[in-house]
Design an enzyme around this catalytic site. Sequence first.
Site, mmCIF file in Angstrom:
data_model
loop_
_atom_site.group_PDB
_atom_site.id
_atom_site.type_symbol
_atom_site.label_atom_id
_atom_site.label_comp_id
_atom_site.label_asym_id
_atom_site.label_seq_id
_atom_site.Cartn_x
_atom_site.Cartn_y
_atom_site.Cartn_z
ATOM 1 C CE1 TYR A 17 -3.718 -2.513 0.459
ATOM 2 C CE2 TYR A 17 -1.998 -3.664 1.657
ATOM 3 C CZ TYR A 17 -3.217 -3.671 1.017
ATOM 4 O OH TYR A 17 -3.934 -4.829 0.918
ATOM 5 N N PRO A 18 1.501 1.564 -1.153
ATOM 6 C CG PRO A 18 2.251 1.644 -3.366
ATOM 7 C CD PRO A 18 1.389 0.844 -2.413
ATOM 8 C CD GLU A 19 -2.467 3.087 -1.612
ATOM 9 O OE1 GLU A 19 -3.365 2.439 -2.173
ATOM 10 O OE2 GLU A 19 -1.598 2.541 -0.905
ATOM 11 C CB VAL A 20 1.751 6.676 3.115
ATOM 12 C CG1 VAL A 20 2.905 5.710 3.140
ATOM 13 C CG2 VAL A 20 1.947 7.778 4.127
ATOM 14 N NE ARG A 22 5.274 8.240 -5.835
ATOM 15 C CZ ARG A 22 6.539 8.562 -5.950
ATOM 16 N NH1 ARG A 22 6.955 9.733 -5.548
ATOM 17 N NH2 ARG A 22 7.392 7.717 -6.449
#
Length: 143
Positions: A17-20, A22
Amino acid sequence: MTVCDLALAAPDAKFGYPEVRRGLVAAMVMPHLMRHVGERMARYLLLTGELIDANEAARVGLVNEVVPADHLLERAMTLAKACAEGGPQALAKTKEYLRQFSHQTLSIEESAKASAAPRLTDECQAGLRAFFAKQAAPWLQGD
């Protein structure tokens, strides 16, 4: 995949969950992820943006099984058939009770708002521009 009832993975699959990284918040999946993997692992995945491999995903409960890639569709069809053999009303009621018993506190609407709000921030916009330009996020530049 996080919101699916059942999940399979090929051995070379990666999950995260690499959202953070970006400037985004993965709020829509948070309640589901916490139910599957527990709060400690959810915090690790959501706060670090790190990827885990398929075996780790199975170990922590993110996926049900790791299946050789050439047998993935066959196994998925077997599981689908097993589910389809249940009575439609019994399946629907089971899913309803599973949702109720999971103690999901945020509604879908609340989760959607929590996920959408950061997208309007300058931080998020800059993070997304950097992502599409294949550059480091602005808060990492200069390191």
